[in-house]
Design an enzyme around this catalytic site. Structure first.
Site, PDB file in Angstrom:
ATOM      1  N   GLU A 234      -9.698 -10.242  -7.757  1.00  0.00           N
ATOM      2  CA  GLU A 234      -8.689  -9.193  -7.532  1.00  0.00           C
ATOM      3  C   GLU A 234      -7.522  -9.316  -8.519  1.00  0.00           C
ATOM      4  O   GLU A 234      -6.999  -8.311  -9.003  1.00  0.00           O
ATOM      5  CB  GLU A 234      -8.179  -9.273  -6.086  1.00  0.00           C
ATOM      6  CG  GLU A 234      -9.259  -8.861  -5.084  1.00  0.00           C
ATOM      7  CD  GLU A 234      -8.813  -8.989  -3.635  1.00  0.00           C
ATOM      8  OE1 GLU A 234      -7.661  -9.402  -3.377  1.00  0.00           O
ATOM      9  OE2 GLU A 234      -9.629  -8.668  -2.747  1.00  0.00           O
TER      10      GLU A 234
ATOM     11  N   LYS B   5       0.818  -1.211   0.000  1.00  0.00           N
ATOM     12  CA  LYS B   5       0.000   0.000   0.000  1.00  0.00           C
ATOM     13  C   LYS B   5       0.858   1.269   0.000  1.00  0.00           C
ATOM     14  O   LYS B   5       2.059   1.217   0.276  1.00  0.00           O
ATOM     15  CB  LYS B   5      -0.936  -0.032   1.224  1.00  0.00           C
ATOM     16  CG  LYS B   5      -1.972  -1.176   1.168  1.00  0.00           C
ATOM     17  CD  LYS B   5      -2.927  -1.130   2.354  1.00  0.00           C
ATOM     18  CE  LYS B   5      -3.982  -2.224   2.258  1.00  0.00           C
ATOM     19  NZ  LYS B   5      -4.951  -2.172   3.389  1.00  0.00           N
TER      20      LYS B   5
ATOM     21  N   TYR C 200     -12.340  -1.612  -3.811  1.00  0.00           N
ATOM     22  CA  TYR C 200     -12.858  -1.830  -2.451  1.00  0.00           C
ATOM     23  C   TYR C 200     -14.385  -1.754  -2.384  1.00  0.00           C
ATOM     24  O   TYR C 200     -14.941  -1.437  -1.335  1.00  0.00           O
ATOM     25  CB  TYR C 200     -12.234  -0.825  -1.489  1.00  0.00           C
ATOM     26  CG  TYR C 200     -10.845  -1.217  -1.016  1.00  0.00           C
ATOM     27  CD1 TYR C 200     -10.663  -2.346  -0.209  1.00  0.00           C
ATOM     28  CD2 TYR C 200      -9.725  -0.465  -1.348  1.00  0.00           C
ATOM     29  CE1 TYR C 200      -9.399  -2.713   0.242  1.00  0.00           C
ATOM     30  CE2 TYR C 200      -8.452  -0.823  -0.898  1.00  0.00           C
ATOM     31  CZ  TYR C 200      -8.306  -1.950  -0.099  1.00  0.00           C
ATOM     32  OH  TYR C 200      -7.054  -2.316   0.346  1.00  0.00           O
TER      33      TYR C 200
ATOM     34  N   ASN D  20      -2.083   0.135   6.857  1.00  0.00           N
ATOM     35  CA  ASN D  20      -1.515  -1.094   7.405  1.00  0.00           C
ATOM     36  C   ASN D  20      -0.623  -1.850   6.428  1.00  0.00           C
ATOM     37  O   ASN D  20      -0.509  -3.070   6.475  1.00  0.00           O
ATOM     38  CB  ASN D  20      -2.645  -1.976   7.948  1.00  0.00           C
ATOM     39  CG  ASN D  20      -3.677  -2.310   6.888  1.00  0.00           C
ATOM     40  OD1 ASN D  20      -3.540  -1.922   5.731  1.00  0.00           O
ATOM     41  ND2 ASN D  20      -4.714  -3.027   7.276  1.00  0.00           N
TER      42      ASN D  20
ATOM     43  N   HIS E 152      -2.144  -5.408   1.525  1.00  0.00           N
ATOM     44  CA  HIS E 152      -3.433  -6.063   1.312  1.00  0.00           C
ATOM     45  C   HIS E 152      -3.168  -7.485   0.852  1.00  0.00           C
ATOM     46  O   HIS E 152      -2.203  -7.733   0.129  1.00  0.00           O
ATOM     47  CB  HIS E 152      -4.240  -5.333   0.218  1.00  0.00           C
ATOM     48  CG  HIS E 152      -5.374  -6.173  -0.314  1.00  0.00           C
ATOM     49  ND1 HIS E 152      -6.596  -6.220   0.285  1.00  0.00           N
ATOM     50  CD2 HIS E 152      -5.435  -7.027  -1.377  1.00  0.00           C
ATOM     51  CE1 HIS E 152      -7.378  -7.063  -0.387  1.00  0.00           C
ATOM     52  NE2 HIS E 152      -6.687  -7.565  -1.399  1.00  0.00           N
TER      53      HIS E 152
END
Ligand code: ATP
Ligand code: MG
Length: 140
Positions: A127, A10, A50, A113, A116
């Site tokens: 995905e 990310k 998302y 965080n 993913h």
């Protein structure tokens, strides 16, 4: 069972210059990188990725964060790759993630965080196809 899963480094982790360290951990744990590229999502593209979270309170903030800078997307392949990747990543909230996991070591908070990872075979397939065409993946 040999599986494929989608991984994203990310924007927060890209800014921390830990792309190499994160990919190293995947390979050190027996996951093969069969596709990889860097890109910068638009807010609209982040919202499409998302879409399962569109009704959550954090959706707007999450899509803004995910479009705040470049990301590194990759496909990881190996025995139980989906669960293994999530084990290497650690819990969603870095403060609750086990010692030695990516999120514990490089995550900032429950949103920023670091990584993913797909959570099931059907989401992994969706995905992977969201980011990669057939000519961009190199299974084996
Ligand atoms: P990911 O789907 O990114 O691998 P995950 O499956 O552990 O992570 P999800 O519940 O699917 O977590 O949430 C997707 C992402 O949304 C999280 O990784 C995080 O970036 C963000 N997120 C989750 N919960 C929160 C929250 N309470 N507040 C802000 N952001 C959140
Ligand atoms: Mg998830």
């Amino acid at each position: 069972m040999i599986e494929q899963t989608l991984s994203i480094v990310k924007p927060d982790a890209v800014r921390k210059h830990v792309i190499g360290e994160i990919l190293r951990r995947f390979e050190a744990n027996g996951l093969r990188i069969t596709a990889a590229k860097m890109l910068h999502l638009s807010p609209e593209a982040a919202a499409r990725f998302y879409v399962v979270h569109k009704d959550k309170g954090f959706f707007g903030s999450l899509t803004k964060f995910m479009s705040s800078g470049p990301i590194l997307v990759s496909v990881l392949e190996g025995e139980n790759a989906i669960a293994k990747n999530r084990e290497i990543m650690g819990a969603t909230d870095p403060a609750k993630a086990a010692a030695g996991t990516i999120r514990r070591d490089f995550g900032t908070d429950v949103e920023q965080n670091a990584v993913h990872g797909s959570d099931a075979p059907d989401t992994a397939r969706w995905e992977i196809s969201f980011f990669f065409g057939q000519l961009e993946t190199h299974p084996g």
